[in-house]
Design a protein around this motif. Structure first.
Motif, PDB file in Angstrom:
ATOM      1  N   GLU A 208       0.946  -1.374   0.030  1.00 43.23           N
ATOM      2  CA  GLU A 208       0.047  -0.040  -0.081  1.00 43.23           C
ATOM      3  C   GLU A 208       0.835   1.175   0.069  1.00 43.23           C
ATOM      4  N   LYS A 209       2.052   1.115   0.627  1.00 42.19           N
ATOM      5  CA  LYS A 209       2.892   2.511   0.672  1.00 42.19           C
ATOM      6  C   LYS A 209       3.636   2.371  -0.471  1.00 42.19           C
TER       7      LYS A 209
ATOM      8  N   SER B  74       0.705   3.926  -6.104  1.00 36.83           N
ATOM      9  CA  SER B  74      -0.211   4.955  -5.872  1.00 36.83           C
ATOM     10  C   SER B  74      -1.485   5.018  -5.235  1.00 36.83           C
ATOM     11  N   VAL B  75      -2.132   5.655  -4.580  1.00 31.82           N
ATOM     12  CA  VAL B  75      -3.430   5.942  -3.890  1.00 31.82           C
ATOM     13  C   VAL B  75      -4.553   5.406  -5.030  1.00 31.82           C
ATOM     14  N   THR B  76      -4.336   5.900  -6.277  1.00 34.28           N
ATOM     15  CA  THR B  76      -5.262   5.515  -7.225  1.00 34.28           C
ATOM     16  C   THR B  76      -5.308   3.788  -7.521  1.00 34.28           C
TER      17      THR B  76
ATOM     18  N   TRP C  77      -4.073   1.739  -5.566  1.00 40.97           N
ATOM     19  CA  TRP C  77      -4.677   1.006  -4.354  1.00 40.97           C
ATOM     20  C   TRP C  77      -6.156   0.966  -4.356  1.00 40.97           C
ATOM     21  N   ARG C  78      -6.808   1.967  -4.598  1.00 38.92           N
ATOM     22  CA  ARG C  78      -8.281   2.154  -4.553  1.00 38.92           C
ATOM     23  C   ARG C  78      -8.825   1.078  -5.574  1.00 38.92           C
TER      24      ARG C  78
ATOM     25  N   SER D 281      -8.652  -2.260  -4.144  1.00 39.34           N
ATOM     26  CA  SER D 281      -9.371  -2.206  -3.114  1.00 39.34           C
ATOM     27  C   SER D 281     -10.949  -2.535  -3.233  1.00 39.34           C
TER      28      SER D 281
END
Length: 173
Positions: free
Chosen positions: A134-135, A138-140, A142-143, A146
């Protein structure tokens, strides 16, 4: 006297803690382990539960501190959430039931019986790797993962099965 017996007992407990920490550190060095993943145990205050449960944590913090001290250099240790790692089956099938006759064994909802400690260890390791994944992405991204693997959205619900499914998603991207 009673005080001498307590002092003697404390010395024995300290000796066991030192030997345990040495064993963990030596084993980690032998296998060239980069990180030792531990659960952060909250042992403050009066403990409830059976005598067996209280004894289980008798020197845990002391052992962890000694291991951390011996492993200073590389990334010596990492802590992961201790919430629900024992209660959840590593295969993602849900909550386990502890055996009342043998506290170290549990039954998964599928009927399979496993060692509670082994299942918890799988989940602890999986949570470490999931946090590192996760670290590192990118946040995108990871989303998106998820959305396909709902178990990874909440850290306390992550299991070994979640890690396997996230790895499969990462390979397919």
């Amino acid at each position: 006297t009673h005080a001498e017996a307590l002092g003697e007992s404390e010395g024995v407990n300290q000796d066991i803690a030192v030997k345990t920490a040495n064993f963990i550190a030596e084993l980690a060095n032998e296998f060239k382990v980069d990180v030792i993943v531990m659960e952060p145990l909250d042992l403050a205050g009066r403990k409830r539960g059976s005598k067996r449960q209280r004894l289980h944590h008798w020197r845990a913090k002391s052992v962890q501190k000694m291991v951390e001290h011996k492993r200073t250099g590389a990334d010596p240790h990492s802590r992961v959430s201790a919430l629900e790692h024992v209660e959840l089956a590593f295969d993602g099938t849900g909550v386990v039931t502890r055996d009342t006759n043998n506290y170290s064994m549990c039954t998964f909802q599928t009927g399979k019986r496993y060692s509670c400690d082994l299942s918890a260890s799988y989940n602890i390791g999986a949570r470490y790797f999931l946090r590192e994944y996760e670290k590192s992405i990118s946040v995108t991204k990871w989303r998106r993962i998820s959305a396909k693997v709902p178990g990874c959205a909440k850290r306390v619900t992550r299991t070994l099965d979640t890690l396997i499914r996230v790895c499969a998603e990462l390979r397919s991207m």
